[in-house]
Design a protein around this motif. Sequence first.
Motif, PDB file in Angstrom:
ATOM      1  N   GLY A  29      49.053  64.489  39.677  1.00 41.78           N
ATOM      2  CA  GLY A  29      50.288  63.722  39.714  1.00 41.78           C
ATOM      3  C   GLY A  29      50.724  63.431  41.136  1.00 41.78           C
ATOM      4  N   ALA A  30      50.609  64.422  42.013  1.00 42.93           N
ATOM      5  CA  ALA A  30      50.961  64.212  43.421  1.00 42.93           C
ATOM      6  C   ALA A  30      50.049  63.171  44.052  1.00 42.93           C
ATOM      7  CB  ALA A  30      50.877  65.527  44.183  1.00 42.93           C
ATOM      8  N   ALA A  31      48.764  63.243  43.735  1.00 40.32           N
ATOM      9  CA  ALA A  31      47.818  62.256  44.265  1.00 40.32           C
ATOM     10  C   ALA A  31      48.163  60.861  43.764  1.00 40.32           C
ATOM     11  CB  ALA A  31      46.388  62.632  43.863  1.00 40.32           C
ATOM     12  N   GLY A  32      48.515  60.765  42.496  1.00 38.32           N
ATOM     13  CA  GLY A  32      48.881  59.479  41.922  1.00 38.32           C
ATOM     14  C   GLY A  32      50.149  58.905  42.512  1.00 38.32           C
ATOM     15  N   GLN A  33      50.983  59.790  43.080  1.00 35.43           N
ATOM     16  CA  GLN A  33      52.231  59.344  43.702  1.00 35.43           C
ATOM     17  C   GLN A  33      52.108  59.229  45.218  1.00 35.43           C
ATOM     18  OE1 GLN A  33      55.746  61.434  42.331  1.00 35.43           O
ATOM     19  NE2 GLN A  33      55.007  61.464  40.218  1.00 35.43           N
ATOM     20  N   GLY A  34      50.864  59.162  45.714  1.00 32.83           N
ATOM     21  CA  GLY A  34      50.658  58.825  47.113  1.00 32.83           C
ATOM     22  C   GLY A  34      50.255  59.931  48.056  1.00 32.83           C
ATOM     23  N   ALA A  35      50.045  61.162  47.583  1.00 28.25           N
ATOM     24  CA  ALA A  35      49.679  62.254  48.489  1.00 28.25           C
ATOM     25  C   ALA A  35      48.419  61.915  49.277  1.00 28.25           C
ATOM     26  CB  ALA A  35      49.474  63.549  47.705  1.00 28.25           C
ATOM     27  N   ARG A  36      48.402  62.333  50.520  1.00 31.51           N
ATOM     28  CA  ARG A  36      47.220  62.096  51.354  1.00 31.51           C
ATOM     29  C   ARG A  36      46.150  63.152  51.109  1.00 31.51           C
ATOM     30  NH1 ARG A  36      46.391  63.256  57.156  1.00 31.51           N
ATOM     31  NH2 ARG A  36      48.636  63.614  57.379  1.00 31.51           N
ATOM     32  N   ALA A  37      46.599  64.391  50.866  1.00 32.21           N
ATOM     33  CA  ALA A  37      45.648  65.482  50.635  1.00 32.21           C
ATOM     34  C   ALA A  37      46.259  66.515  49.707  1.00 32.21           C
ATOM     35  CB  ALA A  37      45.248  66.125  51.955  1.00 32.21           C
ATOM     36  N   VAL A  38      45.417  67.115  48.861  1.00 33.51           N
ATOM     37  CA  VAL A  38      45.855  68.161  47.941  1.00 33.51           C
ATOM     38  C   VAL A  38      44.922  69.356  48.087  1.00 33.51           C
ATOM     39  CG1 VAL A  38      46.341  68.806  45.560  1.00 33.51           C
ATOM     40  CG2 VAL A  38      46.733  66.442  46.318  1.00 33.51           C
ATOM     41  N   ILE A  39      45.491  70.516  48.380  1.00 35.73           N
ATOM     42  CA  ILE A  39      44.731  71.763  48.402  1.00 35.73           C
ATOM     43  C   ILE A  39      44.716  72.306  46.984  1.00 35.73           C
ATOM     44  CG2 ILE A  39      44.477  74.028  49.465  1.00 35.73           C
ATOM     45  CD1 ILE A  39      44.432  71.555  51.402  1.00 35.73           C
ATOM     46  N   VAL A  40      43.533  72.408  46.404  1.00 35.90           N
ATOM     47  CA  VAL A  40      43.363  72.824  45.012  1.00 35.90           C
ATOM     48  C   VAL A  40      42.865  74.266  44.995  1.00 35.90           C
ATOM     49  CG1 VAL A  40      42.108  72.389  42.864  1.00 35.90           C
ATOM     50  CG2 VAL A  40      42.835  70.457  44.302  1.00 35.90           C
ATOM     51  N   ASN A  41      43.753  75.195  44.707  1.00 33.78           N
ATOM     52  CA  ASN A  41      43.364  76.604  44.646  1.00 33.78           C
ATOM     53  C   ASN A  41      42.935  76.996  43.239  1.00 33.78           C
ATOM     54  OD1 ASN A  41      45.077  79.396  43.721  1.00 33.78           O
ATOM     55  ND2 ASN A  41      43.410  79.650  45.186  1.00 33.78           N
ATOM     56  N   TYR A  42      41.982  77.908  43.175  1.00 34.58           N
ATOM     57  CA  TYR A  42      41.553  78.471  41.890  1.00 34.58           C
ATOM     58  C   TYR A  42      41.160  79.919  42.110  1.00 34.58           C
ATOM     59  CZ  TYR A  42      36.749  77.991  43.610  1.00 34.58           C
ATOM     60  OH  TYR A  42      35.594  78.107  44.356  1.00 34.58           O
ATOM     61  N   ALA A  43      41.243  80.718  41.060  1.00 32.56           N
ATOM     62  CA  ALA A  43      40.853  82.122  41.155  1.00 32.56           C
ATOM     63  C   ALA A  43      39.401  82.318  40.750  1.00 32.56           C
ATOM     64  CB  ALA A  43      41.767  82.981  40.305  1.00 32.56           C
ATOM     65  N   GLY A  44      39.020  81.781  39.570  1.00 33.36           N
ATOM     66  CA  GLY A  44      37.663  81.994  39.102  1.00 33.36           C
ATOM     67  C   GLY A  44      36.980  80.789  38.500  1.00 33.36           C
ATOM     68  N   ASN A  45      37.746  79.765  38.156  1.00 32.56           N
ATOM     69  CA  ASN A  45      37.204  78.595  37.465  1.00 32.56           C
ATOM     70  C   ASN A  45      36.827  77.503  38.470  1.00 32.56           C
ATOM     71  OD1 ASN A  45      36.533  76.519  35.723  1.00 32.56           O
ATOM     72  ND2 ASN A  45      38.540  76.397  34.734  1.00 32.56           N
ATOM     73  N   ALA A  46      35.697  77.683  39.127  1.00 31.89           N
ATOM     74  CA  ALA A  46      35.268  76.722  40.150  1.00 31.89           C
ATOM     75  C   ALA A  46      34.993  75.354  39.547  1.00 31.89           C
ATOM     76  CB  ALA A  46      34.026  77.247  40.863  1.00 31.89           C
ATOM     77  N   GLU A  47      34.404  75.330  38.358  1.00 28.99           N
ATOM     78  CA  GLU A  47      34.093  74.053  37.708  1.00 28.99           C
ATOM     79  C   GLU A  47      35.376  73.285  37.399  1.00 28.99           C
ATOM     80  OE1 GLU A  47      31.734  72.329  33.750  1.00 28.99           O
ATOM     81  OE2 GLU A  47      31.682  74.467  34.236  1.00 28.99           O
ATOM     82  N   GLY A  48      36.379  73.996  36.886  1.00 28.26           N
ATOM     83  CA  GLY A  48      37.646  73.354  36.587  1.00 28.26           C
ATOM     84  C   GLY A  48      38.326  72.839  37.838  1.00 28.26           C
ATOM     85  N   ALA A  49      38.237  73.614  38.923  1.00 32.06           N
ATOM     86  CA  ALA A  49      38.838  73.182  40.182  1.00 32.06           C
ATOM     87  C   ALA A  49      38.188  71.911  40.692  1.00 32.06           C
ATOM     88  CB  ALA A  49      38.718  74.294  41.230  1.00 32.06           C
ATOM     89  N   GLU A  50      36.879  71.806  40.538  1.00 31.49           N
ATOM     90  CA  GLU A  50      36.191  70.603  40.996  1.00 31.49           C
ATOM     91  C   GLU A  50      36.565  69.400  40.129  1.00 31.49           C
ATOM     92  OE1 GLU A  50      34.394  68.033  43.254  1.00 31.49           O
ATOM     93  OE2 GLU A  50      34.679  70.137  43.782  1.00 31.49           O
ATOM     94  N   THR A  51      36.792  69.641  38.840  1.00 33.99           N
ATOM     95  CA  THR A  51      37.263  68.560  37.972  1.00 33.99           C
ATOM     96  C   THR A  51      38.627  68.061  38.449  1.00 33.99           C
ATOM     97  OG1 THR A  51      36.061  69.436  36.056  1.00 33.99           O
ATOM     98  CG2 THR A  51      37.909  67.950  35.611  1.00 33.99           C
ATOM     99  N   THR A  52      39.502  69.000  38.807  1.00 35.10           N
ATOM    100  CA  THR A  52      40.801  68.621  39.359  1.00 35.10           C
ATOM    101  C   THR A  52      40.621  67.833  40.649  1.00 35.10           C
ATOM    102  OG1 THR A  52      41.850  70.594  38.414  1.00 35.10           O
ATOM    103  CG2 THR A  52      43.021  69.483  40.210  1.00 35.10           C
ATOM    104  N   ALA A  53      39.754  68.318  41.519  1.00 36.76           N
ATOM    105  CA  ALA A  53      39.520  67.659  42.804  1.00 36.76           C
ATOM    106  C   ALA A  53      39.009  66.233  42.608  1.00 36.76           C
ATOM    107  CB  ALA A  53      38.541  68.473  43.639  1.00 36.76           C
ATOM    108  N   GLU A  54      38.128  66.060  41.645  1.00 38.55           N
ATOM    109  CA  GLU A  54      37.602  64.712  41.371  1.00 38.55           C
ATOM    110  C   GLU A  54      38.716  63.788  40.906  1.00 38.55           C
ATOM    111  OE1 GLU A  54      34.491  65.311  38.565  1.00 38.55           O
ATOM    112  OE2 GLU A  54      33.114  66.207  40.021  1.00 38.55           O
ATOM    113  N   ALA A  55      39.617  64.308  40.086  1.00 32.83           N
ATOM    114  CA  ALA A  55      40.741  63.493  39.615  1.00 32.83           C
ATOM    115  C   ALA A  55      41.665  63.131  40.772  1.00 32.83           C
ATOM    116  CB  ALA A  55      41.517  64.249  38.534  1.00 32.83           C
ATOM    117  N   VAL A  56      41.854  64.058  41.696  1.00 32.63           N
ATOM    118  CA  VAL A  56      42.673  63.794  42.884  1.00 32.63           C
ATOM    119  C   VAL A  56      42.027  62.701  43.727  1.00 32.63           C
ATOM    120  CG1 VAL A  56      43.403  64.772  45.098  1.00 32.63           C
ATOM    121  CG2 VAL A  56      43.780  66.060  42.977  1.00 32.63           C
ATOM    122  N   ARG A  57      40.731  62.815  43.939  1.00 32.50           N
ATOM    123  CA  ARG A  57      40.014  61.833  44.763  1.00 32.50           C
ATOM    124  C   ARG A  57      40.006  60.451  44.119  1.00 32.50           C
ATOM    125  NH1 ARG A  57      35.827  66.404  45.042  1.00 32.50           N
ATOM    126  NH2 ARG A  57      36.545  67.615  46.850  1.00 32.50           N
ATOM    127  N   ALA A  58      40.061  60.420  42.798  1.00 33.02           N
ATOM    128  CA  ALA A  58      40.069  59.124  42.103  1.00 33.02           C
ATOM    129  C   ALA A  58      41.307  58.316  42.459  1.00 33.02           C
ATOM    130  CB  ALA A  58      40.000  59.343  40.589  1.00 33.02           C
TER     131      ALA A  58
END
Length: 257
Positions: free
Chosen positions: A26-55
Motif C-alpha cells: 500500500g505504501a508503495a502504491g501511494q508513492g513510497a521510494r523504498a520499503v524495507i520488508v522485514n521477515y522472521a522466517g518466511n523468506a519466500e513470502g517476504a520476496e513475494t511482498t518485495a515483488e509486489a512493492v517493486r511492481a
Amino acid sequence: MQRPYEDAIVCVTGASSGLGRAIATGAAGQGARAVIVNYAGNAEGAETTAEAVRAYGAQAVTVQGDVGTDEDCRRIVAAAAPFGRIDALFNNAGKTRAARYDDLDALGADDFLDIYRVNVVGPYQMTRAARPLLETSDRAAVVMISSIAGVTGGGSSIAYSASKGALNNLAFALARALAPRIRVNALCPGFMDSPWFDKLGSARARIREGIAQRTPLQVASTPEDIAGSALFLGSPASRHVTGETLLADAGLHLVGG
C-alpha cells in the motif's frame, strides 16, 4: 496531486504476509521510494511482498530478523541507512499462542515472556534503533500494530491480550517521549481474514461468517481493508495525531468483541 507516501522511506516488520504485506504494498502504491520488508522466517513470502512493492516502481529491501532480538532490530534499521532516513516505521511483527481463557494452566511464565518479547519489547527496540533515522525525516511516524484484544481483553489468549494492552500503553509513552520530532500511534484491528487462519481449514469460512454477523458493519475484514487505517496513521494526513489508539475492527468492540 501528491500521493501520501511520495518519496517516502518505509520500514515494515513482519511483512512477509497478511497486514504487513498489505501495508508494504500500500505504501508503495501511494508513492513510497523504498520499503524495507522485514521477515522472521518466511523468506519466500517476504520476496513475494518485495515483488509486489517493486511492481509499483518502489525499491524493496528484504531483511531477515527477529524483532525480539535487539541486534536484529539494529540490522533491520541499517537496511534503511543508505536512504538517509525513515519516514514511517510500522511495528507489525507479532506472535501469539492460543489458549482458552478459563484454563489458567494453559499458559506459563515462559509463554508470557516469549509473547511480550516480540509484541512489546520488539516494537520498543525497533523504535529505539530507528530513532536517529526517524529524526532525520520531517514527517516521521511510528505505527504500532496492536489489536482490539488489547482494548477489550479478548483475542487468542490472555497473554496475547495483555501484550497488546501493553503495546497500546507503550505507544502512548513513546508519543510523549519522542515528540515533537516523531509521532507514535497504535492501530487496533479486529478480526482479519488472513493466512493465520489457513490452519483452521473448513472452519475458516464459518468463523468469517460468524464475525460478519456479529460486527455492526457486518463485514469480516481483510488485511487490505485494515492497511488503509495503518497508512493513514503513518502519513502526513495524520500529522497532528499522536498518542492515539485507533480501533479498526468494523465496530466489534461495540458488541464486546
